[in-house]
Design an enzyme around this catalytic site. Structure first.
Site, PDB file in Angstrom:
ATOM      1  CE1 TYR A 232       5.895  -5.023   5.297  1.00  8.34           C
ATOM      2  CE2 TYR A 232       6.992  -3.336   6.605  1.00  8.34           C
ATOM      3  CZ  TYR A 232       5.862  -3.807   5.964  1.00  8.34           C
ATOM      4  OH  TYR A 232       4.707  -3.084   6.001  1.00  8.34           O
ATOM      5  CG  HIS A 414      -0.596  -1.345  -3.179  1.00 10.49           C
ATOM      6  ND1 HIS A 414       0.013  -1.746  -2.018  1.00 10.49           N
ATOM      7  CD2 HIS A 414       0.314  -0.600  -3.843  1.00 10.49           C
ATOM      8  CE1 HIS A 414       1.252  -1.256  -1.983  1.00 10.49           C
ATOM      9  NE2 HIS A 414       1.455  -0.559  -3.077  1.00 10.49           N
TER      10      HIS A 414
END
Length: 591
Positions: A232, A414
């Site tokens: 990330y 999510h």
């Protein structure tokens, strides 16, 4: 696949003719020789297949597709850059090669064959008695072989996968040796993998874009992608000094050529306005060197995942950024997926924002629905489908929404790693009226903001109910709610207009009732489950012996105990709602 999710919605005529025809077709399929070499031709036009995704990390297989809602079918175009002895392409519940629904192209070294097949729970392939992948064309072009085929959403074949809204797990396999029959293909030995996409894209009309539209690219500054499977990457960007209020009206991905298979998803966040400045940063998001303050850059401006197209705001709304009360600082986050551990690849991918100074009628807003981040909501270990539900109650919408209501036009679901399904429904007067967004094959590794097929109107007094299904079969202790990656969430970020003060409308079980549950467990079990006040809720969950009784009582508690409702204006201020209210058991949609 054999797990056709849900019941097949179609009613199928059971005439013999069809069975005879399909058996006859199977025989033809097996002897069907694709005269690959004879079919020299030009590449199909890209505009016919607007959606595109690389299937494998090397980009040897490139899938494009379009969706025909009138015909309820998907048209696929598969470009095979380096054809050896065929390939498998198909769909399964979660990307497994067992119980999968497949289209297979194979060669025995002399002739090539194409057919619709399925794999059983042992991974053995079988020709399907009903051929539902229809081969339209095969053409050679300088860049490789194009296969064009189509598949209805629903086929009424118990062996077939039902194509639904939401995530679809596509699987592929490359045949490196000739095979004398379909049955001889050994699935465990082939080089293959999976790719997740949203196949059924909404058929929206593209809104008219204003003349004074400008663009801004928030992109990585030629970074070297780390040679590891998952990274990330975080990069801080800033808006010009005196950037006034503008509306973002669309955005699209900018992916560095050659890196299409490495850039998995990207998000642009705006930082909190409370801080005057944010430090520059360009590096991995999990690095010890990352400044702590970057954790205050969490307001989503744009999110893209592989296979997604440009995102458009509806004509009457735009996402506000710039101007007073809005931070100049933005954080770009890119997830690189590099399973081949390629070294030294440079990347300048990111997101291109299209914005206008001519403000639209409404500001768009984002609201969080679902469960509060709290350990009182937990999932026992060893569960294959444990359900938790979060409520945005009628009392909250009554207080916080304008009389004319709001319009939800997009949604991002999510959860953390145990999430398998997520759905939000709208209820009015105690009845479920409409599904806001549903994903029956949800994956935590594929979270994108999806435009809804139709805008959903929500009025004061309506309820929004978000349900998540989890799988904890691999876990040995309870999974509690929270921010950690091994803790769980159940959230739907809905994008709507006009913006209101309501940022969060979520619930959790009333903690007093959970305390009664722990007391009950304590009374029924020999092992002391310490209920002393100094022990935290997660510790209490971790010490429960998970027998059937304790599991069932927890499920009942979550189904029937009063809830504590969070109805928040901004990150902390609550609307004055009475806390506890009982969740209502509602009749399902369409029953």
């Amino acid at each position: 696949s054999m797990q056709t999710s849900g019941s097949n919605p179609c009613s199928c005529p059971s005439f013999k003719l069809r069975e005879v025809a399909s058996m006859y077709f199977t025989m033809i399929a097996v002897f069907l020789v694709i005269l690959v070499v004879a079919l020299q031709g030009s590449a199909p036009r890209g505009s016919d297949f607007p959606y595109k995704v690389p299937l494998d990390p090397q980009g040897l297989l490139e899938l494009s597709w379009n969706v025909s809602y009138p015909e309820q079918a998907v048209n696929f175009q598969l470009l095979i850059r380096d054809l050896q002895f065929g390939l498998l392409f198909g769909m399964s519940d979660r990307g497994e090669f067992e119980n999968a629904d497949l289209a297979v192209l194979w060669s025995d070294g002399h002739n090539s064959y194409f057919g619709d097949a399925w794999s059983d729970s042992r991974g053995q392939l079988h020709m399907d008695s009903q051929q539902d992948y229809q081969l339209l064309a095969a053409r050679r072009a300088p860049e490789g072989l194009y296969l064009l085929f189509r598949r209805p959403f629903s086929t009424c074949d118990p062996k077939d996968y039902l194509i639904e809204d939401g995530t679809v797990h596509l699987i592929y396999g490359i045949l490196e040796k000739p095979v004398h029959s379909l049955q001889a293909i050994n699935i465990s030995a082939i080089h293959g993998g999976l790719q997740r996409v949203q196949l059924l894209k909404p058929n929206i009309t593209i809104p008219e874009l204003p003349r004074d539209m400008k663009t801004m690219e928030i992109t990585a500054p030629n970074v070297v992608i780390p040679s590891q499977e998952t990274t990330y990457w975080c990069y801080m960007a800033e808006l010009p000094e005196d950037f006034s209020k503008h509306h973002i009206i669309m955005y699209e991905p900018v992916v560095t050529a050659g890196n299409e298979a490495l850039v998995h998803h990207m998000e642009v966040f705006q930082c909190a306005a409370e801080f005057d400045s944010f430090p520059h940063y360009n590096g991995p998001c999990d690095s010890k060197m990352k400044p702590e303050r970057l954790n205050y850059c969490r307001h989503v401006l744009a999110a893209w995942a592989m296979g997604a197209q440009a995102f458009y705001y509806p004509e009457e709304a735009g996402l506000a950024f710039g101007g007073p009360g809005s931070s100049r600082y933005l954080r770009l986050e890119i997830h690189y997926h590099n399973p081949l551990v390629i070294k030294g690849r440079r990347d300048s991918s990111g997101i291109r924002l299209y914005y206008t100074a001519t403000l639209r009628r409404h500001d768009a807003g984002i609201m969080e629905l679902g469960l509060v981040y709290t350990p009182v909501m937990a999932i026992p270990p060893g569960e294959d489908s444990f359900v938790l539900t979060g409520y945005c109650t009628d009392k909250c919408t009554q207080l916080a929404l304008p009389a004319a209501g709001i319009r939800i036009f997009a949604s991002q679901l999510h959860t953390h790693l145990a999430g398998r399904k997520v759905v939000t429904v709208l209820a009015r007067d105690g009845r479920e009226r409409q599904v806001v967004n549903s994903d029956g094959h949800y994956s935590p590794h594929f979270q994108e903001i999806r435009m809804l097929k139709e805008v959903v109107a929500v009025f004061p007094g309506d309820e929004l109910i978000t349900t998540c299904t989890y799988n904890t079969e691999e876990r040995s202790r309870a999974t509690v709610g929270g921010f950690g990656i091994l803790e769980e969430m159940c959230v739907n970020y809905v994008h709507y207009y006009p913006q209101t003060q309501l940022e969060l409308c979520k619930s959790a079980v009333d903690p007093g009732y959970l305390h009664r549950y722990f007391n009950l467990v304590n009374r029924f079990n020999d092992d002391e489950v310490c209920m002393c006040p100094q022990v935290s809720v997660p510790q209490q969950f971790f010490s429960i012996p998970w027998n059937t009784f304790n599991r069932d009582v927890l499920k009942s508690l979550y189904g029937f105990a009063p809830i504590s409702m969070h109805c928040n204006k901004s990150s902390a201020v609550r609307f004055p709602v009475r806390m506890a209210s009982l969740p209502k058991k509602l009749p399902a949609v369409g029953k």
